[in-house]
Design a protein around this motif. Structure first.
Motif, PDB file in Angstrom:
ATOM      1  N   MET A 115      27.218  45.097  41.109  1.00 31.13           N
ATOM      2  CA  MET A 115      27.980  44.012  40.533  1.00 31.13           C
ATOM      3  C   MET A 115      28.762  44.557  39.333  1.00 31.13           C
ATOM      4  SD  MET A 115      26.654  40.321  39.073  1.00 31.13           S
ATOM      5  CE  MET A 115      26.344  39.599  40.658  1.00 31.13           C
ATOM      6  N   GLU A 116      30.015  44.163  39.227  1.00 28.95           N
ATOM      7  CA  GLU A 116      30.855  44.607  38.120  1.00 28.95           C
ATOM      8  C   GLU A 116      30.707  43.665  36.934  1.00 28.95           C
ATOM      9  OE1 GLU A 116      34.868  45.345  39.249  1.00 28.95           O
ATOM     10  OE2 GLU A 116      34.291  46.532  40.988  1.00 28.95           O
ATOM     11  N   ILE A 117      31.066  44.161  35.750  1.00 31.50           N
ATOM     12  CA  ILE A 117      30.895  43.392  34.520  1.00 31.50           C
ATOM     13  C   ILE A 117      31.666  42.072  34.559  1.00 31.50           C
ATOM     14  CG2 ILE A 117      32.729  44.627  33.279  1.00 31.50           C
ATOM     15  CD1 ILE A 117      29.464  43.306  31.728  1.00 31.50           C
ATOM     16  N   GLY A 118      32.822  42.053  35.176  1.00 29.28           N
ATOM     17  CA  GLY A 118      33.596  40.812  35.248  1.00 29.28           C
ATOM     18  C   GLY A 118      32.837  39.704  35.961  1.00 29.28           C
ATOM     19  N   ALA A 119      32.180  40.035  37.052  1.00 26.07           N
ATOM     20  CA  ALA A 119      31.382  39.054  37.790  1.00 26.07           C
ATOM     21  C   ALA A 119      30.208  38.572  36.953  1.00 26.07           C
ATOM     22  CB  ALA A 119      30.887  39.653  39.098  1.00 26.07           C
ATOM     23  N   VAL A 120      29.632  39.471  36.167  1.00 22.94           N
ATOM     24  CA  VAL A 120      28.519  39.109  35.286  1.00 22.94           C
ATOM     25  C   VAL A 120      29.008  38.148  34.204  1.00 22.94           C
ATOM     26  CG1 VAL A 120      26.849  40.007  33.623  1.00 22.94           C
ATOM     27  CG2 VAL A 120      27.283  41.244  35.746  1.00 22.94           C
ATOM     28  N   LEU A 121      30.152  38.447  33.604  1.00 21.35           N
ATOM     29  CA  LEU A 121      30.706  37.570  32.576  1.00 21.35           C
ATOM     30  C   LEU A 121      30.987  36.182  33.138  1.00 21.35           C
ATOM     31  CD1 LEU A 121      33.154  40.060  30.812  1.00 21.35           C
ATOM     32  CD2 LEU A 121      30.903  39.293  29.995  1.00 21.35           C
ATOM     33  N   LYS A 122      31.542  36.137  34.337  1.00 20.09           N
ATOM     34  CA  LYS A 122      31.832  34.851  34.966  1.00 20.09           C
ATOM     35  C   LYS A 122      30.544  34.075  35.226  1.00 20.09           C
ATOM     36  CE  LYS A 122      34.240  32.700  38.828  1.00 20.09           C
ATOM     37  NZ  LYS A 122      35.106  32.929  39.992  1.00 20.09           N
ATOM     38  N   LYS A 123      29.532  34.759  35.709  1.00 22.39           N
ATOM     39  CA  LYS A 123      28.235  34.111  35.971  1.00 22.39           C
ATOM     40  C   LYS A 123      27.665  33.534  34.676  1.00 22.39           C
ATOM     41  CE  LYS A 123      23.709  35.047  37.984  1.00 22.39           C
ATOM     42  NZ  LYS A 123      22.886  36.023  38.705  1.00 22.39           N
TER      43      LYS A 123
ATOM     44  N   LEU B 196      39.272  39.411  31.912  1.00 20.21           N
ATOM     45  CA  LEU B 196      37.966  40.041  31.747  1.00 20.21           C
ATOM     46  C   LEU B 196      37.079  39.770  32.960  1.00 20.21           C
ATOM     47  CD1 LEU B 196      37.357  39.249  27.969  1.00 20.21           C
ATOM     48  CD2 LEU B 196      37.682  41.520  28.970  1.00 20.21           C
ATOM     49  N   GLU B 197      37.105  38.530  33.445  1.00 19.51           N
ATOM     50  CA  GLU B 197      36.270  38.175  34.586  1.00 19.51           C
ATOM     51  C   GLU B 197      36.731  38.838  35.884  1.00 19.51           C
ATOM     52  OE1 GLU B 197      34.651  33.818  33.100  1.00 19.51           O
ATOM     53  OE2 GLU B 197      36.055  33.887  34.778  1.00 19.51           O
ATOM     54  N   ARG B 198      37.994  39.186  35.972  1.00 16.66           N
ATOM     55  CA  ARG B 198      38.523  39.840  37.171  1.00 16.66           C
ATOM     56  C   ARG B 198      38.633  41.350  36.995  1.00 16.66           C
ATOM     57  NH1 ARG B 198      43.747  38.309  38.139  1.00 16.66           N
ATOM     58  NH2 ARG B 198      43.932  37.525  36.029  1.00 16.66           N
ATOM     59  N   ASN B 199      38.078  41.878  35.915  1.00 12.47           N
ATOM     60  CA  ASN B 199      38.104  43.316  35.625  1.00 12.47           C
ATOM     61  C   ASN B 199      39.522  43.854  35.504  1.00 12.47           C
ATOM     62  OD1 ASN B 199      35.198  43.868  35.617  1.00 12.47           O
ATOM     63  ND2 ASN B 199      35.339  43.302  37.769  1.00 12.47           N
ATOM     64  N   ARG B 200      40.443  43.019  35.076  1.00 15.50           N
ATOM     65  CA  ARG B 200      41.825  43.444  34.825  1.00 15.50           C
ATOM     66  C   ARG B 200      41.975  43.930  33.382  1.00 15.50           C
ATOM     67  NH1 ARG B 200      42.500  43.625  39.810  1.00 15.50           N
ATOM     68  NH2 ARG B 200      43.288  41.846  40.956  1.00 15.50           N
ATOM     69  N   LYS B 201      40.965  43.625  32.569  1.00 18.03           N
ATOM     70  CA  LYS B 201      40.914  44.060  31.176  1.00 18.03           C
ATOM     71  C   LYS B 201      39.475  44.468  30.903  1.00 18.03           C
ATOM     72  CE  LYS B 201      42.083  42.617  26.551  1.00 18.03           C
ATOM     73  NZ  LYS B 201      42.902  41.743  25.736  1.00 18.03           N
TER      74      LYS B 201
END
Length: 90
Positions: free
Chosen positions: A1-9, A35-40
């Motif tokens: 799982m990437e950090i963006g998905a974790v932030l969204k959760k 941030l949630e889509r790992n674009r930043k």
């Protein structure tokens, strides 16, 4: 799982939409989305503020330890349960 998905959760579990969280963190909704889509890339301070605001330190700790929250919670309950029993005997 990437950090963006974790932030969204973390955000969703706390019941925030992107605009609400952006307001709490003094960011734009666009930044939250990126941030949630790992674009930043989020720096450590941002991740910790996010965790504090969403009351989700457990999720970020589990992510850093590369494990799931249920496994961490189970381990902690075993430790705390053992401590409770230990204090009963002494």
């Amino acid at each position: 799982m990437e950090i963006g998905a974790v932030l969204k959760k973390m955000r969703m579990r706390a019941g925030y939409n992107q605009e609400q969280l952006a307001h709490e963190l003094n960011m734009t909704q666009s930044t939250i989305s990126k941030l949630e889509r790992n674009r930043k890339v989020a720096d450590f301070q941002t991740v910790m503020r996010w965790a504090d605001t969403t009351c989700a330190k457990d999720i970020i700790i589990a992510f850093m330890l590369n494990t799931d929250v249920a496994t961490v919670a189970h381990g902690l309950l075993q430790i705390l349960g053992g401590l409770s029993l230990w204090t009963l005997y002494f």
